[in-house]
Design an enzyme around this catalytic site. Structure first.
Site, short mmCIF file in Angstrom:
data_model
loop_
_atom_site.label_atom_id
_atom_site.label_comp_id
_atom_site.label_asym_id
_atom_site.label_seq_id
_atom_site.Cartn_x
_atom_site.Cartn_y
_atom_site.Cartn_z
N VAL A 10 0.70 -1.41 0.12
CA VAL A 10 -0.13 0.04 -0.10
C VAL A 10 0.88 1.26 -0.12
CG1 VAL A 10 -2.17 1.40 1.15
CG2 VAL A 10 -1.85 -1.03 1.16
N THR A 11 1.02 2.26 -0.89
CA THR A 11 0.90 3.68 -0.87
C THR A 11 1.07 4.10 -0.46
OG1 THR A 11 0.26 4.54 -3.13
CG2 THR A 11 2.42 2.60 -3.87
N ILE A 17 -6.39 7.29 3.26
CA ILE A 17 -7.29 6.35 2.76
C ILE A 17 -6.11 4.73 3.36
CG2 ILE A 17 -7.73 5.53 1.23
CD1 ILE A 17 -9.53 8.25 0.41
N TYR A 158 -4.52 18.46 -9.78
CA TYR A 158 -5.10 17.51 -8.95
C TYR A 158 -5.72 16.68 -10.16
CZ TYR A 158 -6.59 14.50 -5.36
OH TYR A 158 -6.97 13.33 -4.66
N LYS A 162 -5.52 12.72 -11.49
CA LYS A 162 -6.64 12.21 -11.17
C LYS A 162 -7.57 11.33 -12.25
CE LYS A 162 -5.17 11.82 -6.93
NZ LYS A 162 -4.69 9.71 -6.90
N THR A 193 -10.09 13.09 5.10
CA THR A 193 -8.46 13.36 5.21
C THR A 193 -7.75 14.51 5.90
OG1 THR A 193 -8.65 12.96 3.86
CG2 THR A 193 -9.17 11.19 4.14
#
Length: 248
Positions: A10-11, A17, A158, A162, A193
């Site tokens: 998992v990065t 998240i 961003y 994405k 977050t």
């Protein structure tokens, strides 16, 4: 939804998240490799998952924007487990928000380097390792964002990064399918977050009013979908784009 016997990488696993994903995957029985640029957050995540669910977990310092850092992480994983992971989750991401007319070239490049190029480099490196070790039944889950579909004021870099993640994922799913490796994208909406904490309260209130479920999501609600995509329960799902947005 058992992940017993699976090794997951998992990065961005140090927070948000990514951390929630490490917790849920370990809860389901996977051995988890926590990758993050900030060593202290890696240790925090490891401490949390070891307390909740004992297992053969590992932490690695990782800069997804640098191929050498990814190669070093893979080397450490193979040294410990004698094999590469078959579950890859790309959660690492950054923002450098500004209006287009004020956005610097450096901030544009940095966001695409981490969010888009980083996802590409991790997929390429770890898929090659899976193929070299003769491993199939792999699952890669890439985290996009709902703004990657609709755009957002002040987030041109961003949003573009994405949006790129989705098409990168769809292409990878076509190329990796014959190798037995599935690749899917999740589009989170407004999730609680650290990234959301920087958004002004007035703006957050506007966003919340546009969500039919009337609230922001929890990181664990994204992680549960990731766990499903990592498991054999989703064995015929690849190239999919899944919104987890509360209906936004």
């Amino acid at each position: 939804m058992s992940l017993v016997g699976k090794l997951a990488f998992v990065t961005g696993g140090g927070q948000g998240i990514g951390r929630a994903t490490c917790r849920i995957l370990s809860r389901e029985g996977a051995s988890v490799v926590v990758g993050d640029k900030v060593p202290s957050t890696v240790e925090e995540t490891l401490k949390t998952i070891n307390k909740e669910q004992k297992g053969e977990h590992l932490g690695v310092e990782l800069d997804v924007g640098k191929a050498q850092s990814i190669n070093n992480a893979l080397k450490k994983v193979v040294e410990k487990y004698s094999k590469p992971p078959t579950v890859i989750v790309n959660c690492a991401g950054i923002t450098r928000d500004n209006f287009i007319l004020k956005l610097s070239e450096e901030d544009f490049d940095e966001v695409l380097n981490i969010n888009l190029k980083g996802t590409f480099l991790v997929m390429k490196t770890f898929t090659n390792a899976m193929v070299e070790h003769g491993l199939t039944n792999g699952s890669i889950v890439n985290i996009s964002s709902i703004v990657g579909k609709y755009g957002n004021i002040g987030q041109s870099n961003y949003s573009a990064s994405k949006a790129g993640v989705e098409l990168l994922t769809k292409t990878a799913s076509k190329e990796f399918g014959k190798m037995g490796i599935r690749v899917n994208t999740i589009f989170p909406g407004m999730i609680k977050t650290r990234m959301i904490e920087t958004v002004p309260d007035k703006v957050k209130a506007q966003f919340k009013s546009m969500i039919p479920l009337g609230r922001f999501g929890e990181p664990e609600e994204i992680a549960e979908v990731i766990a499903f995509l990592a498991s054999d329960k989703s064995s015929f799902i690849t190239g999919a784009s899944i919104n987890v947005t509360g209906g936004f």
